[in-house]
Design a protein around this motif. Structure first.
Motif, PDB file in Angstrom:
ATOM      1  N   ARG A  69       0.824  -1.206   0.000  1.00 51.11           N
ATOM      2  CA  ARG A  69       0.000   0.000   0.000  1.00 51.11           C
ATOM      3  C   ARG A  69       0.865   1.268   0.000  1.00 51.11           C
ATOM      4  NH1 ARG A  69      -4.656   0.926  -2.245  1.00 51.11           N
ATOM      5  NH2 ARG A  69      -6.039   2.318  -1.069  1.00 51.11           N
ATOM      6  N   ASN A  70       2.011   1.199   0.674  1.00 53.54           N
ATOM      7  CA  ASN A  70       2.918   2.353   0.694  1.00 53.54           C
ATOM      8  C   ASN A  70       3.452   2.635  -0.710  1.00 53.54           C
ATOM      9  OD1 ASN A  70       3.280   2.712   3.790  1.00 53.54           O
ATOM     10  ND2 ASN A  70       3.606   0.530   3.423  1.00 53.54           N
ATOM     11  N   TYR A  71       3.758   1.567  -1.432  1.00 52.37           N
ATOM     12  CA  TYR A  71       4.261   1.728  -2.802  1.00 52.37           C
ATOM     13  C   TYR A  71       3.182   2.355  -3.691  1.00 52.37           C
ATOM     14  CZ  TYR A  71       5.821   0.619  -7.501  1.00 52.37           C
ATOM     15  OH  TYR A  71       6.174   0.720  -8.816  1.00 52.37           O
ATOM     16  N   GLN A  72       1.935   1.920  -3.500  1.00 54.47           N
ATOM     17  CA  GLN A  72       0.851   2.461  -4.312  1.00 54.47           C
ATOM     18  C   GLN A  72       0.667   3.948  -4.064  1.00 54.47           C
ATOM     19  OE1 GLN A  72      -2.138  -0.289  -2.934  1.00 54.47           O
ATOM     20  NE2 GLN A  72      -1.950  -1.577  -4.759  1.00 54.47           N
ATOM     21  N   LEU A  73       0.738   4.347  -2.802  1.00 53.39           N
ATOM     22  CA  LEU A  73       0.610   5.767  -2.481  1.00 53.39           C
ATOM     23  C   LEU A  73       1.802   6.559  -3.027  1.00 53.39           C
ATOM     24  CD1 LEU A  73      -0.661   5.625   1.209  1.00 53.39           C
ATOM     25  CD2 LEU A  73      -1.961   6.345  -0.792  1.00 53.39           C
ATOM     26  N   GLY A  74       3.015   5.999  -2.872  1.00 59.10           N
ATOM     27  CA  GLY A  74       4.207   6.673  -3.374  1.00 59.10           C
ATOM     28  C   GLY A  74       4.182   6.832  -4.883  1.00 59.10           C
ATOM     29  N   GLN A  80       2.156  12.648  -9.764  1.00 61.50           N
ATOM     30  CA  GLN A  80       1.671  14.022  -9.701  1.00 61.50           C
ATOM     31  C   GLN A  80       2.799  15.049  -9.751  1.00 61.50           C
ATOM     32  OE1 GLN A  80      -0.551  13.908  -6.055  1.00 61.50           O
ATOM     33  NE2 GLN A  80      -2.336  12.963  -6.970  1.00 61.50           N
ATOM     34  N   LEU A  81       4.020  14.578  -9.573  1.00 63.76           N
ATOM     35  CA  LEU A  81       5.146  15.500  -9.577  1.00 63.76           C
ATOM     36  C   LEU A  81       5.439  15.990 -10.993  1.00 63.76           C
ATOM     37  CD1 LEU A  81       7.659  13.793  -7.151  1.00 63.76           C
ATOM     38  CD2 LEU A  81       6.395  15.893  -6.743  1.00 63.76           C
ATOM     39  N   ASP A  82       5.793  17.226 -11.117  1.00 65.00           N
ATOM     40  CA  ASP A  82       6.167  17.825 -12.387  1.00 65.00           C
ATOM     41  C   ASP A  82       7.592  18.332 -12.222  1.00 65.00           C
ATOM     42  OD1 ASP A  82       6.675  19.633 -14.470  1.00 65.00           O
ATOM     43  OD2 ASP A  82       4.555  20.113 -14.672  1.00 65.00           O
ATOM     44  N   GLY A 213      17.154   6.849  -7.166  1.00 66.54           N
ATOM     45  CA  GLY A 213      18.561   7.212  -7.139  1.00 66.54           C
ATOM     46  C   GLY A 213      19.140   7.509  -8.508  1.00 66.54           C
ATOM     47  N   ARG A 214      18.325   7.385  -9.541  1.00 63.25           N
ATOM     48  CA  ARG A 214      18.794   7.639 -10.910  1.00 63.25           C
ATOM     49  C   ARG A 214      18.897   9.142 -11.166  1.00 63.25           C
ATOM     50  NH1 ARG A 214      16.029   8.060 -15.979  1.00 63.25           N
ATOM     51  NH2 ARG A 214      14.086   7.892 -14.811  1.00 63.25           N
ATOM     52  N   VAL A 215      19.969   9.563 -11.846  1.00 66.58           N
ATOM     53  CA  VAL A 215      20.125  10.974 -12.197  1.00 66.58           C
ATOM     54  C   VAL A 215      19.177  11.295 -13.346  1.00 66.58           C
ATOM     55  CG1 VAL A 215      21.687  12.740 -13.087  1.00 66.58           C
ATOM     56  CG2 VAL A 215      22.517  11.068 -11.412  1.00 66.58           C
ATOM     57  N   LEU A 251      11.504  14.966  -5.384  1.00 64.33           N
ATOM     58  CA  LEU A 251      11.165  13.872  -6.312  1.00 64.33           C
ATOM     59  C   LEU A 251      11.136  12.522  -5.617  1.00 64.33           C
ATOM     60  CD1 LEU A 251      13.326  14.908  -9.411  1.00 64.33           C
ATOM     61  CD2 LEU A 251      10.910  15.431  -8.966  1.00 64.33           C
ATOM     62  N   GLY A 252      11.362  12.513  -4.309  1.00 69.78           N
ATOM     63  CA  GLY A 252      11.272  11.285  -3.536  1.00 69.78           C
ATOM     64  C   GLY A 252      12.587  10.622  -3.220  1.00 69.78           C
ATOM     65  N   HIS A 253      13.715  11.285  -3.576  1.00 68.55           N
ATOM     66  CA  HIS A 253      15.027  10.690  -3.311  1.00 68.55           C
ATOM     67  C   HIS A 253      15.380  10.810  -1.843  1.00 68.55           C
ATOM     68  CE1 HIS A 253      19.043   9.289  -3.985  1.00 68.55           C
ATOM     69  NE2 HIS A 253      19.589  10.432  -3.580  1.00 68.55           N
ATOM     70  N   ARG A 254      15.889   9.713  -1.262  1.00 73.42           N
ATOM     71  CA  ARG A 254      16.232   9.717   0.153  1.00 73.42           C
ATOM     72  C   ARG A 254      17.679   9.297   0.392  1.00 73.42           C
ATOM     73  NH1 ARG A 254      12.276  10.338   3.713  1.00 73.42           N
ATOM     74  NH2 ARG A 254      13.622   9.455   5.325  1.00 73.42           N
TER      75      ARG A 254
END
Length: 258
Positions: A69-74, A80-82, A213-215, A251-254
């Motif tokens: 479920r976490n993956y689906q939300l992520g 939605q990110l631009d 992690g991809r550039v 963009l979600g990178h951690r």
């Protein structure tokens, strides 16, 4: 802001614990880390598991990992990110800090395409525009993006392009010299170019990564030579890295790369 719901806060605290370490935890681990009553933790874990936010680790009895479920939300959030909109936002913040021109660009073949630009307020500044395309090997953003490519893919792109065109007398036109420069950039994590695309401008750039992690882009700061110095370069390199890191985080990178 309305009243925060304690039970929801606790559930989110539990989920965020799984961002640390190896991504697996037991109920006693959660109890110890959050200093919550054991019964409360068991109820939270049972509820999250029932909703597929947590799932038991088959080979490790009593331990849990994040569920689908976490993956689906992520994934929905990522959709939605631009990149261009986020790039403009971060570029604006960086430009307000240094009062120099800031770009965000992506790679296409051996060219870069600027997808965001915020100008300096100085009378003397770089003339460019979002949507403009330039040879990647002549720009700091382009070299940063080329440095992130696997060696075999880089070779294919260079072979396909043929001759490396020069924009100024300082442009790199020899493929072997370019490969050497890109190797140095990989080691530093920062790219620079001195009057290689414009005889009056130097730039510094840092990589932007997505959640895997991809550039996927690079952020640069461009400065006319009248305001450039080694000390200024070091300051701007640090600022570009911070700006690129902020954009990567949006963009979600951690952390980490591939």
């Amino acid at each position: 802001m309305g009243r925060l719901v304690p039970a929801v806060n606790r559930a989110l605290d539990v989920l965020e614990l799984f961002l640390e370490g190896d991504g697996t935890l037991s109920a006693p681990d959660i109890t110890r880390k959050l200093q919550l009553p054991r019964t409360t933790v068991h109820e939270l874990v049972a509820t999250l598991a029932a909703r597929s936010y947590l799932v038991a680790v088959p080979e490790q009895p009593g331990r849990y990992r994040l569920g689908v479920r976490n993956y689906q939300l992520g994934s929905r959030y990522a959709e939605q990110l631009d990149l261009a909109a986020e790039g403009r936002r971060v570029a604006r913040e960086v430009a307000e800090t240094c009062d120099e021109t800031v770009h965000v660009a992506i790679l296409e073949d051996l060219d870069v395409i600027y997808i965001a630009k915020v100008d300096s307020t100085h009378a003397v500044r770089m003339v460019s525009a979002a949507g403009r395309r330039l040879p990647a090997h002549c720009t700091s953003v382009g070299k940063m993006l080329l440095a992130a490519l696997p060696a075999d893919e880089l070779d294919l792109r260079i072979e396909k392009e043929g001759d490396l065109a020069a924009m100024t007398h300082n442009s790199i036109t020899d493929p072997d010299e370019l490969r050497k420069a890109l190797a140095e950039i990989r080691g530093r994590g920062i790219a620079t170019e001195h009057r290689e695309s414009n005889p009056d401008v130097s730039c510094v750039a840092a990589p932007v990564r997505d959640r895997s992690g991809r550039v996927v882009a690079a952020l640069s700061i461009s400065v006319p030579m009248i305001r450039w110095s080694e000390e200024r370069e070091a300051e701007l390199a640090e600022l570009a890295a911070k700006g690129a890191g902020d954009l990567s985080a949006s963009l979600g990178h951690r952390g980490g790369s591939r």
